[in-house]
Design a protein around this motif. Structure first.
Motif, PDB file in Angstrom:
ATOM      1  N   ASN A  35       1.066  -1.078   0.146  1.00 43.69           N
ATOM      2  CA  ASN A  35      -0.161  -0.073  -0.546  1.00 43.69           C
ATOM      3  C   ASN A  35       0.624   1.383  -0.225  1.00 43.69           C
ATOM      4  OD1 ASN A  35      -1.844   2.041   0.528  1.00 43.69           O
ATOM      5  ND2 ASN A  35      -2.914   1.463   2.329  1.00 43.69           N
ATOM      6  N   ASP A  40       2.500  -0.977   4.335  1.00 45.62           N
ATOM      7  CA  ASP A  40       2.223  -1.911   4.804  1.00 45.62           C
ATOM      8  C   ASP A  40       2.379  -2.927   2.824  1.00 45.62           C
ATOM      9  OD1 ASP A  40       2.121  -1.764   7.354  1.00 45.62           O
ATOM     10  OD2 ASP A  40      -0.252  -0.940   7.201  1.00 45.62           O
ATOM     11  N   GLY A  62      -0.456  -5.080   8.268  1.00 53.18           N
ATOM     12  CA  GLY A  62      -1.921  -3.868   7.739  1.00 53.18           C
ATOM     13  C   GLY A  62      -2.796  -3.806   8.488  1.00 53.18           C
ATOM     14  N   SER A  66      -7.315  -3.475   6.361  1.00 56.59           N
ATOM     15  CA  SER A  66      -6.984  -4.065   5.571  1.00 56.59           C
ATOM     16  C   SER A  66      -6.646  -5.336   5.413  1.00 56.59           C
ATOM     17  CB  SER A  66      -4.949  -4.235   4.551  1.00 56.59           C
ATOM     18  OG  SER A  66      -4.188  -4.318   5.859  1.00 56.59           O
ATOM     19  N   ARG A 121      -8.665   5.060   3.435  1.00 53.40           N
ATOM     20  CA  ARG A 121      -8.397   4.075   4.460  1.00 53.40           C
ATOM     21  C   ARG A 121      -9.127   3.148   2.391  1.00 53.40           C
ATOM     22  NH1 ARG A 121      -8.572   3.140   8.570  1.00 53.40           N
ATOM     23  NH2 ARG A 121      -7.046   1.530   8.717  1.00 53.40           N
ATOM     24  N   CYS A 124      -6.726   1.154   1.793  1.00 51.54           N
ATOM     25  CA  CYS A 124      -6.094  -0.382   2.338  1.00 51.54           C
ATOM     26  C   CYS A 124      -7.326  -1.387   2.261  1.00 51.54           C
ATOM     27  CB  CYS A 124      -6.518   0.038   4.009  1.00 51.54           C
ATOM     28  SG  CYS A 124      -5.505   2.129   4.067  1.00 51.54           S
TER      29      CYS A 124
END
Ligand code: FES
Length: 140
Positions: A35, A40, A62, A66, A121, A124
């Motif tokens: 990411n 992550d 994560g 995620s 997000r 994620c």
């Protein structure tokens, strides 16, 4: 119980007890993705035979979004055809764009619907799905 609370519980359940966590043997396809916003990463492994996703496992680090998304994604696609798995990925991307999408075949995924309100997000939640699409596209 409010729907938000229910969704939060579903997400935390997948985060604390991720399904399909672990590694497969070397006959699998391995996809590593980061990411870019947080660093992550996910390592996703797939076994696809006769156009069926026979198995899927994930490792990596994560946040709750995620990890729970990877847990749900692998649960949803196992035993499905490649086309069905890609259809899930397509519907999930519509969900992340704020569209109303139902997953009658695997309702846990709807718990991530609120993520679209938090643009940071979305990456994620889509990390595992991007790994899935990359794995299928590169091996078909
Ligand atoms: Fe890194 Fe969500 S904050 S994957």
């Amino acid at each position: 119980m409010e729907l938000d609370d229910l969704y939060r519980r579903v997400i935390m359940d997948h985060y604390k007890k991720p399904r399909n966590r672990g590694k497969l043997d070397e006959n699998s396809v391995t996809i590593e993705l980061n990411n870019p916003t947080c660093g992550d990463r996910i390592s996703l492994q797939l076994i696809v035979e006769d156009n069926i996703v026979k198995d899927a496992r994930h490792t990596g680090e994560g946040c709750s979004i995620s990890i729970s998304s990877a847990s749900m994604m692998t649960e949803a696609i196992k035993g499905k055809t490649v086309e069905q798995a890609l259809d899930y990925a397509d519907r999930f991307s519509h969900l992340m764009q704020g569209e109303e999408v139902t997953f009658d075949d695997y309702e846990d995924l709807e718990a991530l619907s609120g993520v679209n309100k938090f643009p940071a997000r979305i990456k994620c939640a889509t990390l595992a799905w991007n790994a899935l699409k990359k794995g299928i596209n590169e091996n078909n």
